[in-house]
Design a protein around this motif. Structure first.
Motif, PDB file in Angstrom:
ATOM      1  N   GLY A 107       0.826  -1.205   0.000  1.00  0.00           N
ATOM      2  CA  GLY A 107       0.000   0.000   0.000  1.00  0.00           C
ATOM      3  C   GLY A 107       0.860   1.255   0.000  1.00  0.00           C
ATOM      4  O   GLY A 107       0.575   2.225  -0.706  1.00  0.00           O
ATOM      5  N   ASP A 108       1.930   1.212   0.781  1.00  0.00           N
ATOM      6  CA  ASP A 108       2.860   2.345   0.808  1.00  0.00           C
ATOM      7  C   ASP A 108       3.542   2.520  -0.546  1.00  0.00           C
ATOM      8  O   ASP A 108       3.767   3.649  -0.988  1.00  0.00           O
ATOM      9  CB  ASP A 108       3.921   2.152   1.885  1.00  0.00           C
ATOM     10  N   LEU A 109       3.883   1.416  -1.194  1.00  0.00           N
ATOM     11  CA  LEU A 109       4.511   1.473  -2.514  1.00  0.00           C
ATOM     12  C   LEU A 109       3.630   2.237  -3.497  1.00  0.00           C
ATOM     13  O   LEU A 109       4.093   3.138  -4.198  1.00  0.00           O
ATOM     14  CB  LEU A 109       4.796   0.059  -3.024  1.00  0.00           C
ATOM     15  N   ILE A 110       2.360   1.905  -3.521  1.00  0.00           N
ATOM     16  CA  ILE A 110       1.420   2.579  -4.423  1.00  0.00           C
ATOM     17  C   ILE A 110       1.289   4.054  -4.044  1.00  0.00           C
ATOM     18  O   ILE A 110       1.308   4.940  -4.897  1.00  0.00           O
ATOM     19  CB  ILE A 110       0.050   1.879  -4.408  1.00  0.00           C
ATOM     20  N   ALA A 111       1.177   4.335  -2.735  1.00  0.00           N
ATOM     21  CA  ALA A 111       1.039   5.723  -2.276  1.00  0.00           C
ATOM     22  C   ALA A 111       2.272   6.550  -2.613  1.00  0.00           C
ATOM     23  O   ALA A 111       2.159   7.684  -3.095  1.00  0.00           O
ATOM     24  CB  ALA A 111       0.768   5.751  -0.775  1.00  0.00           C
ATOM     25  N   VAL A 118       5.184   8.939 -10.162  1.00  0.00           N
ATOM     26  CA  VAL A 118       5.723   7.868 -11.003  1.00  0.00           C
ATOM     27  C   VAL A 118       4.807   6.647 -11.043  1.00  0.00           C
ATOM     28  O   VAL A 118       5.202   5.594 -11.547  1.00  0.00           O
ATOM     29  CB  VAL A 118       7.147   7.455 -10.552  1.00  0.00           C
ATOM     30  N   LEU A 119       3.586   6.780 -10.528  1.00  0.00           N
ATOM     31  CA  LEU A 119       2.649   5.668 -10.597  1.00  0.00           C
ATOM     32  C   LEU A 119       2.314   5.407 -12.060  1.00  0.00           C
ATOM     33  O   LEU A 119       1.990   6.333 -12.806  1.00  0.00           O
ATOM     34  CB  LEU A 119       1.368   5.988  -9.817  1.00  0.00           C
ATOM     35  N   PRO A 120       2.426   4.171 -12.507  1.00  0.00           N
ATOM     36  CA  PRO A 120       2.117   3.873 -13.913  1.00  0.00           C
ATOM     37  C   PRO A 120       0.696   4.309 -14.285  1.00  0.00           C
ATOM     38  O   PRO A 120      -0.199   4.367 -13.431  1.00  0.00           O
ATOM     39  CB  PRO A 120       2.262   2.348 -13.978  1.00  0.00           C
ATOM     40  N   ARG A 121       0.516   4.603 -15.570  1.00  0.00           N
ATOM     41  CA  ARG A 121      -0.801   5.017 -16.063  1.00  0.00           C
ATOM     42  C   ARG A 121      -1.851   3.940 -15.825  1.00  0.00           C
ATOM     43  O   ARG A 121      -2.998   4.235 -15.533  1.00  0.00           O
ATOM     44  CB  ARG A 121      -0.756   5.309 -17.569  1.00  0.00           C
TER      45      ARG A 121
END
Length: 167
Positions: A107-111, A118-121
């Motif tokens: 969850g932290d990775l996504i946040a 840099v979150l993928p499209r």
């Protein structure tokens, strides 16, 4: 700034020492084994990774692609072995209910990826409802039966992402 990398990355996440908690890794291995055996192949430019319990250490991979598929044990309150496909903005919410301590890292990775820009499209989570999170190396029967189903869903997501990217 996004670093150049694979067209799509698939990351199997989980602790293989805690039975069903390791199902994401089992699915990633299944994808690799199928492709190596000449069976179900993956689209060109797809990189499959055993992410284990690395959490934030996976940020470099995440920022290197526009298409990401995460595979993990996710408790959504359904019968063990149920496979769910969760996309884009709904992924972070699905990781709010933790199956084990490592999931805080996911969850932290996504946040962090979102905050860093840099979150993928395209992000998909293929979640498998665990049955038992306890010390042991084998998946429970229902969860083991879900591995090929989840692998097929990952391949379908990758195909859909490729079509969407080229549209």
């Amino acid at each position: 700034m996004r670093r150049p990398g694979p067209d799509a990355i698939v990351i199997g996440i989980g602790n293989v020492l805690l039975r069903d908690e390791g199902v994401g890794v089992a699915v990633a291995r299944r994808l690799l084994d199928d492709a190596a055996a000449g069976g179900e192949s993956l689209p060109p430019g797809v990189h499959v990774v055993d992410g284990g319990t690395l959490g934030l250490d996976l940020l470099g991979l995440v920022e290197s692609t526009d298409r990401l598929v995460l595979i993990d044990a996710v408790d959504v309150g359904l019968p063990p072995g149920t496979v769910s496909v969760i996309r884009d903005d709904d992924v972070h919410g699905a990781l709010a209910g933790h199956v084990s301590p490592h999931q805080v890292g996911v969850g932290d990775l996504i946040a962090v990826a979102r905050l860093a820009g840099v979150l993928p499209r395209q992000v998909t989570l293929v979640g498998i409802q665990p049955g038992a999170i306890e010390i042991g190396l084998d998946l429970t029967g229902d969860v083991a039966a879900a591995v090929p189903i989840a692998a097929d869903l990952v391949r379908g997501e990758l195909a859909a992402m490729a079509v969407s990217a080229h549209a």
